[in-house]
Design an enzyme around this catalytic site. Structure first.
Site, mmCIF file in Angstrom:
data_model
loop_
_atom_site.group_PDB
_atom_site.id
_atom_site.type_symbol
_atom_site.label_atom_id
_atom_site.label_comp_id
_atom_site.label_asym_id
_atom_site.label_seq_id
_atom_site.Cartn_x
_atom_site.Cartn_y
_atom_site.Cartn_z
ATOM 1 N N ASP A 117 -18.052 19.294 20.177
ATOM 2 C CA ASP A 117 -19.503 19.422 20.298
ATOM 3 C C ASP A 117 -20.024 20.048 19.007
ATOM 4 O OD1 ASP A 117 -22.121 20.107 20.855
ATOM 5 O OD2 ASP A 117 -21.677 21.045 22.788
ATOM 6 N N TYR A 173 -37.771 15.251 18.836
ATOM 7 C CA TYR A 173 -36.967 14.410 17.947
ATOM 8 C C TYR A 173 -37.608 14.334 16.556
ATOM 9 C CZ TYR A 173 -34.469 10.305 16.196
ATOM 10 O OH TYR A 173 -33.718 9.438 15.437
HETATM 11 N N1 LIG Z 1 -30.158 3.446 16.319
HETATM 12 C C1 LIG Z 1 -31.327 3.501 15.686
HETATM 13 O O1 LIG Z 1 -32.168 2.575 15.724
HETATM 14 C C2 LIG Z 1 -31.659 4.722 14.844
HETATM 15 C C3 LIG Z 1 -32.813 4.719 14.075
HETATM 16 C C4 LIG Z 1 -33.110 5.820 13.290
HETATM 17 C C5 LIG Z 1 -32.255 6.902 13.288
HETATM 18 N N2 LIG Z 1 -31.135 6.908 14.060
HETATM 19 C C6 LIG Z 1 -30.284 8.089 14.030
HETATM 20 O O2 LIG Z 1 -28.953 7.666 13.804
HETATM 21 C C7 LIG Z 1 -28.046 8.499 14.496
HETATM 22 C C8 LIG Z 1 -27.120 7.699 15.370
HETATM 23 O O3 LIG Z 1 -27.853 6.831 16.188
HETATM 24 P P1 LIG Z 1 -27.111 5.847 17.206
HETATM 25 O O4 LIG Z 1 -28.033 4.762 17.517
HETATM 26 O O5 LIG Z 1 -25.735 5.553 16.683
HETATM 27 O O6 LIG Z 1 -26.996 6.793 18.484
HETATM 28 P P2 LIG Z 1 -25.964 6.677 19.699
HETATM 29 O O7 LIG Z 1 -26.616 7.367 20.856
HETATM 30 O O8 LIG Z 1 -25.473 5.281 19.866
HETATM 31 O O9 LIG Z 1 -24.720 7.554 19.194
HETATM 32 C C9 LIG Z 1 -24.795 8.920 19.001
HETATM 33 C C10 LIG Z 1 -23.429 9.514 19.332
HETATM 34 O O10 LIG Z 1 -23.507 10.932 19.108
HETATM 35 C C11 LIG Z 1 -22.729 11.555 20.114
HETATM 36 N N3 LIG Z 1 -23.149 12.942 20.319
HETATM 37 C C12 LIG Z 1 -24.221 13.390 21.023
HETATM 38 N N4 LIG Z 1 -24.250 14.723 21.013
HETATM 39 C C13 LIG Z 1 -23.175 15.140 20.299
HETATM 40 C C14 LIG Z 1 -22.648 16.417 19.963
HETATM 41 N N5 LIG Z 1 -23.261 17.548 20.365
HETATM 42 N N6 LIG Z 1 -21.514 16.479 19.243
HETATM 43 C C15 LIG Z 1 -20.896 15.344 18.829
HETATM 44 N N7 LIG Z 1 -21.342 14.099 19.112
HETATM 45 C C16 LIG Z 1 -22.460 14.004 19.847
HETATM 46 C C17 LIG Z 1 -22.960 10.707 21.363
HETATM 47 O O11 LIG Z 1 -21.918 10.911 22.310
HETATM 48 C C18 LIG Z 1 -23.001 9.298 20.791
HETATM 49 O O12 LIG Z 1 -21.742 8.669 20.844
HETATM 50 C C19 LIG Z 1 -28.880 9.471 15.284
HETATM 51 O O13 LIG Z 1 -28.901 10.659 14.532
HETATM 52 C C20 LIG Z 1 -30.246 8.846 15.345
HETATM 53 O O14 LIG Z 1 -31.220 9.842 15.384
HETATM 54 C C21 LIG Z 1 -30.824 5.841 14.824
#
Ligand SMILES: NC(=O)c1ccc[n+]([C@@H]2O[C@H](COP(=O)([O-])OP(=O)(O)OC[C@H]3O[C@@H](n4cnc5c(N)ncnc54)[C@H](O)[C@@H]3O)[C@@H](O)[C@H]2O)c1
Length: 161
Positions: free
Chosen positions: A59, A152
Site C-alpha cells: 500500500d 481527485y
Molecule cells: N485511465 C485514464 O483514462 C487516466 C487518465 C488520466 C490519468 N490517469 C491516471 O493514471 C493512473 C492510473 O490509471 P489507471 O486507469 O491505470 O487506473 P486503474 O484503476 O486501472 O489502476 C490503478 C491501480 O492502482 C492500484 N492502487 C490503488 N491504490 C493503491 C495503493 N494504495 N497502493 C498501491 N496500488 C494501489 C489499484 O489496485 C489499481 O490496480 C492514475 O493515477 C490515474 O489518475 C488515468
C-alpha cells in the site's frame, strides 16, 4: 531517438491497473526489469508473471510498506533506475458538497502521500547511483479541474502533469 534501456530496473506503482500494466509490458519488451507494485496482490502477481517481473504488493499510502518494497527490489536486483507512479482509483463523480471526509482524505492519501512516499524511498538509491528517472502519471483534471471530482482534481497538481 531511441535509448538502450536493456537491464535497467524499474518500479511501477499500481502496475496491476490498466496504465501501469501497459507500462510494465512495454518496459519488459524493451528489456527493462520490472518491479510490479499494486495494493491488490493477485493483480501484482498476474502482471509480474506476464512480464517476468517481481511482484511487490504494498500500500503506497503506508511509508513503512513503501520503504520495505524499495529495499526488497534493490536487494533483489542491486539497483533502481526508473520509478513510474501510476497507482490510482476509480473516481465516482459527485458534487463537492456531497464529498465525505473519508473520500477527501483517502484520495489525497493515495495521490499525494502515496506519490511522496515512493519519491522519498527511491531518491536515496538514485542519488547514490547518480542516475534515475521518475515519471508521475497525472491527469488533465489537475490542470483544468474536472466537474464532480474535487478531491481527485486537487490531488493532481498541474506541476506533475
Ligand atoms: N485511465 C485514464 O483514462 C487516466 C487518465 C488520466 C490519468 N490517469 C491516471 O493514471 C493512473 C492510473 O490509471 P489507471 O486507469 O491505470 O487506473 P486503474 O484503476 O486501472 O489502476 C490503478 C491501480 O492502482 C492500484 N492502487 C490503488 N491504490 C493503491 C495503493 N494504495 N497502493 C498501491 N496500488 C494501489 C489499484 O489496485 C489499481 O490496480 C492514475 O493515477 C490515474 O489518475 C488515468
Amino acid at each position: 531517438m531511441r535509448y538502450d534501456l536493456q537491464g535497467q530496473v524499474a518500479l511501477i506503482s499500481g502496475a496491476g491497473g490498466s496504465l501501469g500494466e501497459a507500462v510494465a509490458r512495454l518496459f519488459a519488451e524493451e528489456g527493462i526489469i520490472v518491479g510490479i507494485n499494486d495494493l491488490d496482490p493477485t493483480a501484482a502477481e498476474r502482471v509480474a508473471a506476464a512480464t517476468q517481473g517481481l511482484a511487490l504488493p504494498a500500500d503506497i499510502t503506508q511509508r513503512a510498506e513503501v520503504e520495505a518494497m524499495v529495499k526488497a527490489l534493490v536487494d533483489h536486483f542491486g539497483r533502481l533506475d526508473i520509478l513510474v507512479n501510476s497507482a490510482g482509483a476509480k473516481v465516482t463523480p459527485h458534487p463537492l458538497q456531497m464529498l465525505s471526509d473519508e473520500e477527501w482524505h483517502s484520495t489525497l492519501a493515495l495521490y499525494l502521500t502515496g506519490t511522496f512516499n515512493c519519491l522519498r524511498a527511491v531518491l536515496p538509491v538514485m542519488l547514490r547511483q547518480h542516475r534515475g528517472r521518475i515519471v508521475n502519471i497525472a491527469s488533465i483534471c489537475g490542470l483544468a479541474g474536472c466537474a464532480g471530482a474535487a478531491a481527485y482534481s486537487a490531488a493532481r497538481p498541474a506541476s506533475s502533469a
